[in-house]
Design a protein around this motif. Structure first.
Motif, short mmCIF file in Angstrom:
data_model
loop_
_atom_site.label_atom_id
_atom_site.label_comp_id
_atom_site.label_asym_id
_atom_site.label_seq_id
_atom_site.Cartn_x
_atom_site.Cartn_y
_atom_site.Cartn_z
N MET A 1 -42.93 -24.25 -37.03
CA MET A 1 -43.60 -23.18 -36.28
C MET A 1 -42.57 -22.38 -35.51
N PRO A 2 -42.57 -21.03 -35.56
CA PRO A 2 -41.61 -20.23 -34.81
C PRO A 2 -41.66 -20.57 -33.32
N LEU A 3 -40.49 -20.50 -32.66
CA LEU A 3 -40.39 -20.92 -31.27
C LEU A 3 -41.36 -20.15 -30.37
N ALA A 4 -41.45 -18.82 -30.56
CA ALA A 4 -42.31 -18.02 -29.68
C ALA A 4 -43.76 -18.49 -29.77
N VAL A 5 -44.23 -18.76 -30.99
CA VAL A 5 -45.61 -19.22 -31.17
C VAL A 5 -45.80 -20.58 -30.52
N MET A 6 -44.81 -21.48 -30.70
CA MET A 6 -44.89 -22.80 -30.10
C MET A 6 -44.96 -22.70 -28.58
N LEU A 7 -44.12 -21.86 -28.00
CA LEU A 7 -44.11 -21.70 -26.55
C LEU A 7 -45.45 -21.18 -26.05
N MET A 8 -45.99 -20.17 -26.74
CA MET A 8 -47.26 -19.60 -26.31
C MET A 8 -48.39 -20.61 -26.45
N GLU A 24 -53.08 -11.48 -22.46
CA GLU A 24 -53.03 -10.60 -21.29
C GLU A 24 -51.80 -10.92 -20.43
N GLU A 25 -51.52 -12.21 -20.25
CA GLU A 25 -50.32 -12.60 -19.50
C GLU A 25 -49.07 -12.05 -20.16
N TYR A 26 -49.01 -12.18 -21.49
CA TYR A 26 -47.85 -11.68 -22.25
C TYR A 26 -47.70 -10.18 -22.06
N LYS A 27 -48.83 -9.46 -22.10
CA LYS A 27 -48.80 -8.00 -21.97
C LYS A 27 -48.33 -7.59 -20.58
N VAL A 28 -48.86 -8.26 -19.56
CA VAL A 28 -48.50 -7.92 -18.17
C VAL A 28 -47.02 -8.20 -17.92
N ARG A 29 -46.55 -9.38 -18.34
CA ARG A 29 -45.14 -9.72 -18.10
C ARG A 29 -44.22 -8.84 -18.92
N GLY A 30 -44.57 -8.58 -20.16
CA GLY A 30 -43.74 -7.73 -21.01
C GLY A 30 -43.63 -6.33 -20.46
N THR A 31 -44.73 -5.76 -19.97
CA THR A 31 -44.69 -4.41 -19.39
C THR A 31 -43.82 -4.38 -18.14
N ALA A 32 -43.89 -5.46 -17.33
CA ALA A 32 -43.08 -5.51 -16.12
C ALA A 32 -41.59 -5.55 -16.45
N VAL A 33 -41.24 -6.16 -17.58
CA VAL A 33 -39.83 -6.29 -17.95
C VAL A 33 -39.30 -5.04 -18.63
N MET A 34 -40.07 -4.47 -19.57
CA MET A 34 -39.53 -3.42 -20.45
C MET A 34 -40.36 -2.14 -20.52
N GLY A 35 -41.40 -2.02 -19.69
CA GLY A 35 -42.25 -0.85 -19.87
C GLY A 35 -43.20 -1.10 -21.03
N GLN A 36 -43.40 -0.11 -21.85
CA GLN A 36 -44.39 -0.23 -22.92
C GLN A 36 -43.81 -0.76 -24.23
N GLY A 37 -42.46 -0.83 -24.33
CA GLY A 37 -41.87 -1.25 -25.61
C GLY A 37 -41.09 -2.53 -25.47
N ASP A 39 -38.37 -5.12 -27.53
CA ASP A 39 -37.62 -5.48 -28.72
C ASP A 39 -37.75 -6.99 -28.94
N ALA A 40 -37.15 -7.49 -30.05
CA ALA A 40 -37.34 -8.90 -30.40
C ALA A 40 -36.77 -9.84 -29.34
N LYS A 41 -35.57 -9.50 -28.84
CA LYS A 41 -34.93 -10.35 -27.84
C LYS A 41 -35.77 -10.43 -26.58
N THR A 42 -36.23 -9.27 -26.11
CA THR A 42 -37.00 -9.26 -24.87
C THR A 42 -38.36 -9.92 -25.08
N SER A 43 -38.93 -9.74 -26.26
CA SER A 43 -40.19 -10.41 -26.57
C SER A 43 -40.04 -11.92 -26.44
N MET A 44 -38.93 -12.45 -26.96
CA MET A 44 -38.67 -13.89 -26.84
C MET A 44 -38.47 -14.28 -25.38
N ASP A 45 -37.75 -13.44 -24.63
CA ASP A 45 -37.53 -13.72 -23.22
C ASP A 45 -38.86 -13.79 -22.47
N VAL A 46 -39.79 -12.92 -22.82
CA VAL A 46 -41.10 -12.94 -22.18
C VAL A 46 -41.80 -14.27 -22.45
#
Length: 518
Positions: A1-8, A24-37, A39-46
């Protein structure tokens, strides 16, 4: 299973959240980090950030500290070592980290995946207090496993350091955290001793000098002559293992100045012995000058009552007489040293005494005695854990077996030397490659012989290769002769080539080498 899926998935399960809540948590945290976009690295960081900052983790602050500690150990470590040495007060956090998939376990090894390690070690997240604690733990681990090569515990201590070597290096070479440790009043001497202990381990087991160079940098502003001298002395020993004799001599001469300044006659004597060893291999030094330095060391030993070190002086005098082909005197000196070394249980130099005795007997054509001495030295080196010494002795035994006409046995011994050196990350000994080439040639395997000889020559080739020493020049001369003789077995050596042969072989062995293959 991919790491991101496992973590979630773990985040959802451990916090009793629905898929919609997690999204919703992923969306809120991701927007706080990068705005509306994203990338793969930041998505993993989230994804990692959601797990690290989950309610389960925040309820157990020791879990984050433990995660920081494990992230500093790139090789991973066992459960026992983790909680005995690295994080003994944080054991309660391991269950939380496993439940959130922030740590992995493979067999007995606990580790953090590189992507999580990168996230945790970022300056904005990493716990500097944990960094300081890990540096201190590394130094304490090394101090607890410090032993002389003649000690009964040396092999087990050495094995323990080897098992954690990658982790110890990663922790101690984290320069910003070293500075933080000093700011936190962790003694610079404690850190320096950790570096020195790891460097001494490295000197015997690998081909790198980065640890000792880092220790020298740390200690350069400390006004302590013995400390400076010890670091320079072990730096020189490491350089000698790498064949860098000129650089080693520079460090030894600098170390000697520090020991003179501290009026430490025992350290002066040890340093003089190693310096004489280096000088004896340099073309511009005389027998008399080298002998004078060893006898000065002997006088220091006698003045301080250092009986074991005085016996080492006898071995070094024997080795010096051997190098200058004064064989009877060499054997007499070695015979005097042997019982003293056995009495004081200096097995490292007792093995060296046997090794040098083997050389003397070999050049005198006494091959059975040479073999007995070399086999004894090999057994002693194996007993005390001197792996590089074992590699060298397999090479010596290969040469002796060749002189006795046992070319298959010779080949096996040289191959054994190669395997040991390879396991240590070291290149083959030139003598082992040369011995393999000769054995292959005598066994009719011409292409295998050619390959061994050409590999030897490659060690001295290339634009960045240092100028060969006198001994290395003789290696090259012998090897080129052997290569030409693969094409013409009737080829006789020139006077210069015969002189080079006599450096490495007894007169009787030379006759056998030049004789046609059976």
């Amino acid at each position: 299973m991919p790491l991101a899926v496992m973590l979630m998935a773990k985040f959802s399960a451990s916090n009793d959240l629905s898929a919609e809540d997690v999204a919703e948590e992923y969306k809120v945290r991701g927007t706080a980090v990068m705005g509306q976009g994203l990338d793969a690295k930041t998505s993993m960081d989230v994804c990692i950030g959601l797990s690290v900052n989950s309610p389960r983790m925040t309820a157990h602050p020791e879990a984050f500290e433990l995660l920081c500690a494990i992230a500093m150990l790139p090789a991973g470590t066992s459960y026992k070592t983790l909680f005995k040495w690295w994080a003994k007060d944080l054991i309660g956090g391991l269950g939380v980290l496993k439940d959130t998939s922030l740590v992995e376990q493979n067999g007995s090894t606990i580790f953090v995946l590189p992507v999580i390690q990168r996230y945790i070690l970022h300056d904005s997240r990493f716990s500097k207090q944990v960094g300081r604690s890990m540096i201190e733990s590394a130094c304490r681990f090394l101090e607890a496993h410090a032993s002389d090569i003649n000690d009964e515990l040396y092999k087990s201590h050495s094995a323990a350091i080897s098992a954690e070597e990658g982790n110890l290096e990663a922790v101690l070479l984290t320069t910003p955290e070293i500075r933080a440790a000093q700011d936190g009043h962790l003694s610079l001497h404690v850190i320096r001793d950790g570096f020195l202990l790891l460097a001494r381990h490295r000197e015997r087991h690998s081909a790198r000098v980065n640890i000792i160079e880092h220790a020298l940098h740390l200690a350069c502003h400390i006004d302590d002559s013995i400390l400076q001298g010890e670091l320079l002395f072990w730096y020189a020993e490491s350089l000698l293992r790498l064949g860098q004799y000129n650089r080693a001599r520079e460090q030894l001469e600098a170390a000697l100045d520090h020991f003179f300044s501290a009026s430490d006659r025992v350290r002066v004597a040890k340093c003089r012995l190693t310096l004489a060893f280096v000088m004896a291999g340099q073309a511009d030094e005389t027998f008399e000058r080298c002998q004078e330095i060893i006898m000065d060391a002997q006088a220091d030993c006698e003045a301080t009552g250092a009986e074991g070190l005085a016996a080492r002086c006898l071995v070094d005098l024997g080795r010096l007489h051997f190098r200058f082909r004064k064989f009877p005197t060499a054997l007499d000196l070695l015979t005097q040293a042997e019982p003293v070394l056995a009495r004081v249980k200096d097995w490292e130099y007792h093995a060296e005494c046997s090794r040098v005795s083997s050389w003397v007997h070999y050049y005198m054509g006494q091959y059975d005695l040479a073999y007995a001495c070399a086999a004894s030295a090999l057994e002693e080196c194996d007993h005390i854990g001197d792996t590089q010494g074992c590699a060298g002795l397999h090479n010596e035994i290969g040469r002796i077996l060749s002189a006795r006409g046992d070319f298959e046995g010779s080949l096996r011994s040289h191959l054994c030397s190669l395997e040991i050196r390879k396991s240590l990350g070291l290149p083959p000994l030139p003598g082992a490659l040369r011995g393999m080439g000769l054995a292959w040639a005598k066994l009719g395997k011409v292409e295998d012989a050619r390959q061994a000889f050409e590999e030897l020559l490659q060690q001295f080739a290339g634009p960045d290769a240092p100028a060969p020493s006198p001994n290395e020049q003789s290696e090259i001369v012998c090897t080129l002769l052997f290569l030409r003789r693969l094409e013409d077995l009737t080829l006789e050596p020139t006077q210069a080539e015969y002189h080079a042969l006599r450096i490495w072989y007894s007169d009787d062995h030379i006759e056998k080498i030049l004789a046609p293959a059976p």
